[in-house]
Design a protein around this motif. Structure first.
Motif, mmCIF file in Angstrom:
data_model
loop_
_atom_site.group_PDB
_atom_site.id
_atom_site.type_symbol
_atom_site.label_atom_id
_atom_site.label_comp_id
_atom_site.label_asym_id
_atom_site.label_seq_id
_atom_site.Cartn_x
_atom_site.Cartn_y
_atom_site.Cartn_z
ATOM 1 N N GLN A 5 124.865 15.609 111.016
ATOM 2 C CA GLN A 5 124.162 14.377 111.365
ATOM 3 C C GLN A 5 122.784 14.340 110.700
ATOM 4 O O GLN A 5 122.175 15.375 110.443
ATOM 5 C CB GLN A 5 123.989 14.255 112.880
ATOM 6 C CG GLN A 5 125.271 13.924 113.609
ATOM 7 C CD GLN A 5 125.034 13.675 115.083
ATOM 8 O OE1 GLN A 5 124.448 14.502 115.769
ATOM 9 N NE2 GLN A 5 125.507 12.525 115.563
ATOM 10 N N GLN A 6 122.327 13.114 110.420
ATOM 11 C CA GLN A 6 120.994 12.913 109.854
ATOM 12 C C GLN A 6 120.010 12.669 110.999
ATOM 13 O O GLN A 6 120.259 11.825 111.857
ATOM 14 C CB GLN A 6 120.980 11.706 108.904
ATOM 15 C CG GLN A 6 121.838 11.893 107.667
ATOM 16 C CD GLN A 6 121.278 12.963 106.748
ATOM 17 O OE1 GLN A 6 120.089 12.995 106.469
ATOM 18 N NE2 GLN A 6 122.147 13.833 106.278
ATOM 19 N N ILE A 7 118.909 13.408 110.992
ATOM 20 C CA ILE A 7 117.878 13.289 112.019
ATOM 21 C C ILE A 7 116.617 12.731 111.366
ATOM 22 O O ILE A 7 116.139 13.290 110.381
ATOM 23 C CB ILE A 7 117.562 14.666 112.644
ATOM 24 C CG1 ILE A 7 118.828 15.295 113.235
ATOM 25 C CG2 ILE A 7 116.456 14.538 113.699
ATOM 26 C CD1 ILE A 7 118.673 16.771 113.566
ATOM 27 N N THR A 8 116.110 11.642 111.906
ATOM 28 C CA THR A 8 114.852 11.088 111.433
ATOM 29 C C THR A 8 113.839 11.192 112.566
ATOM 30 O O THR A 8 114.082 10.694 113.667
ATOM 31 C CB THR A 8 115.008 9.602 111.028
ATOM 32 O OG1 THR A 8 116.050 9.492 110.056
ATOM 33 C CG2 THR A 8 113.711 9.058 110.445
ATOM 34 N N ALA A 9 112.723 11.859 112.283
ATOM 35 C CA ALA A 9 111.647 12.019 113.265
ATOM 36 C C ALA A 9 110.409 11.355 112.681
ATOM 37 O O ALA A 9 109.848 11.833 111.695
ATOM 38 C CB ALA A 9 111.392 13.496 113.543
#
Length: 140
Positions: free
Chosen positions: A67-71
Motif C-alpha cells: 500500500q502507498q502511505i502519504t503523510a
C-alpha cells in the motif's frame, strides 16, 4: 484545637490537589500517542493537533504490504526566528513496523514494505509562532 486541625487539613488537601494538577498538566504537555482510525470506506483521515517545541505527538496506523502511505503535515505557525525560508524540516519522523525510521523526510510518500503498524511522530522542527498543525494520512 479542632479548628486548627481542620485548617491544616484544608491546607494539606489544597497543596496535594495543586501538585496533582501540576502532574496532569505536565503529562498533557508531553504530547499524545494514539491510533488513527479511518471511517468505513475512507482511505484518508485528517487530524488537527498542537505540539510545543521539545514534545511530540505519535500516530499509529496499520498498513498492508504494497500500500502507498502519504503523510502530509501542514504547520499553522511561521518560523519564530523571522526566517522566511520556504524549504525546511518536515516536522515528522516516519517509522516502519521493523523500527526503521526516516527522520525529517522531504518526501511524504512511502510504500508499505510489510504488513503491520507504522508510526508518524510529529514534532516542531524549530520554534514556530503557533504550534498547531494539520496531519493528513492517506493509505491506498
Amino acid at each position: 484545637m479542632k479548628r486548627r486541625s481542620l485548617f491544616y487539613l484544608g491546607i494539606s488537601l489544597a497543596a496535594f490537589g495543586a501538585s496533582s494538577l501540576q502532574k496532569v498538566n505536565a503529562q498533557q504537555r508531553r504530547g499524545i500517542s494514539r491510533r488513527v482510525q479511518f471511517a468505513p470506506g475512507a482511505s484518508s483521515s485528517v487530524i488537527n493537533g498542537s505540539v510545543t517545541l521539545g514534545n511530540q505527538d505519535t500516530y499509529i496506523f496499520r498498513a498492508n504490504k504494497g500500500q502507498q502511505i502519504t503523510a502530509d503535515i501542514t504547520w499553522k505557525g511561521e518560523r519564530a526566528d523571522g526566517s522566511n525560508e520556504e524549504q525546511g524540516l518536515s516536522g515528522f519522523t516516519f517509522i516502519t513496523p521493523d523500527g526503521k525510521s526516516y527522520e525529517q523526510p522531504q518526501d511524504n510518500l512511502f510504500e508499505a514494505t510489510t504488513t503491520g503498524d507504522y508510526k508518524v511522530v510529529i514534532a516542531q522542527p524549530y520554534r514556530l509562532s503557533n504550534p498547531r498543525y494539520t496531519f493528513k494520512l492517506t493509505i491506498r
